[in-house]
Design a protein around this motif. Sequence first.
Motif, PDB file in Angstrom:
ATOM      1  N   LEU A  41       0.840  -1.205   0.000  1.00 41.95           N
ATOM      2  CA  LEU A  41       0.000   0.000   0.000  1.00 41.95           C
ATOM      3  C   LEU A  41       0.868   1.247   0.000  1.00 41.95           C
ATOM      4  N   HIS A  42       0.388   2.298  -0.630  1.00 41.53           N
ATOM      5  CA  HIS A  42       1.165   3.527  -0.709  1.00 41.53           C
ATOM      6  C   HIS A  42       0.237   4.724  -0.904  1.00 41.53           C
ATOM      7  N   LEU A  43       0.808   5.893  -0.753  1.00 43.26           N
ATOM      8  CA  LEU A  43       0.074   7.132  -1.003  1.00 43.26           C
ATOM      9  C   LEU A  43      -0.428   7.164  -2.443  1.00 43.26           C
ATOM     10  N   VAL A  44      -1.705   7.513  -2.602  1.00 40.36           N
ATOM     11  CA  VAL A  44      -2.291   7.672  -3.936  1.00 40.36           C
ATOM     12  C   VAL A  44      -2.647   9.139  -4.118  1.00 40.36           C
ATOM     13  N   GLY A  45      -2.097   9.754  -5.163  1.00 38.62           N
ATOM     14  CA  GLY A  45      -2.317  11.169  -5.388  1.00 38.62           C
ATOM     15  C   GLY A  45      -3.592  11.462  -6.148  1.00 38.62           C
ATOM     16  N   ARG A  46      -3.973  12.726  -6.132  1.00 39.72           N
ATOM     17  CA  ARG A  46      -5.099  13.225  -6.921  1.00 39.72           C
ATOM     18  C   ARG A  46      -4.548  14.300  -7.841  1.00 39.72           C
ATOM     19  N   SER A  47      -4.745  14.157  -9.149  1.00 44.09           N
ATOM     20  CA  SER A  47      -3.971  14.928 -10.109  1.00 44.09           C
ATOM     21  C   SER A  47      -4.603  16.242 -10.572  1.00 44.09           C
ATOM     22  N   GLU A  48      -5.886  16.500 -10.276  1.00 40.88           N
ATOM     23  CA  GLU A  48      -6.530  17.711 -10.785  1.00 40.88           C
ATOM     24  C   GLU A  48      -6.622  18.746  -9.660  1.00 40.88           C
ATOM     25  N   PRO A  49      -5.839  19.822  -9.733  1.00 38.75           N
ATOM     26  CA  PRO A  49      -5.752  20.751  -8.611  1.00 38.75           C
ATOM     27  C   PRO A  49      -7.077  21.389  -8.197  1.00 38.75           C
ATOM     28  N   PHE A  50      -7.838  21.900  -9.150  1.00 35.30           N
ATOM     29  CA  PHE A  50      -9.068  22.609  -8.790  1.00 35.30           C
ATOM     30  C   PHE A  50     -10.056  21.679  -8.099  1.00 35.30           C
ATOM     31  N   THR A  51     -10.269  20.507  -8.665  1.00 35.52           N
ATOM     32  CA  THR A  51     -11.198  19.545  -8.067  1.00 35.52           C
ATOM     33  C   THR A  51     -10.749  19.143  -6.670  1.00 35.52           C
TER      34      THR A  51
END
Length: 217
Positions: A41-51
């Motif tokens: 398991l690892h950190l999962v990022g979110r790629s859309e800054p505004f959302t």
Amino acid sequence: MAKLKPVEPASCVPAYWQDAKEELMKRDRIMRRLIPQFGDLHLVGRSEPFTTLVRSILSQQISVKAAETIWLRLLEVCPGCTPAQILKAGNEKLATCGLSKRKAEYITDLAEHFKAKRVHVDQWADMDDENVITDLTQIRGIGRWTAEMFLIFNLLRPNILPLDDVGLLRGISVNYFSGEPVSRSDAREVAANWEPWRTVATWYLWRSLDTTPVPVK
């Protein structure tokens, strides 16, 4: 400051993750016990800054379930959740999604900042952590904690220590102080051993409590 690596797609392991795990386990006995419990398991990022920022604002001070309900209603009004859609909807229509008047104003202000390019979205990847925080906290409704969560989950910065995060302080309390309350000073002292991988250590402490910070939703 060394040039930062590009942000990886959300499905990828952050480039630094394996090195960070190995170093943390070598130098910190709690991390040596904790990290292996979570396998791959690892950190999962979110790629859309505004959302990412919209979701973090609407999630403040409410339950994860309530935040998810409001988010789905917001998507019915603004399917792409773009700054233009938010501004077109306006505060009154946003409020019908379940947002408080203040949060609707915050999200509108965020949209105005993005549309007018008053934040340096295209430069964040090359800016240092504190400069990104300064850029973000000029927006109403975004404080230091929200900006730090953005650095962790959107820009995947490796060395963030969110001292205002209740989950981090609780994780340090449970794992390092046998459940005794800890101060910000205590947290800084423990975290000094984690440099330059404080994000990674923080993530494992969150996982140890089976808690997921709201902004990753």
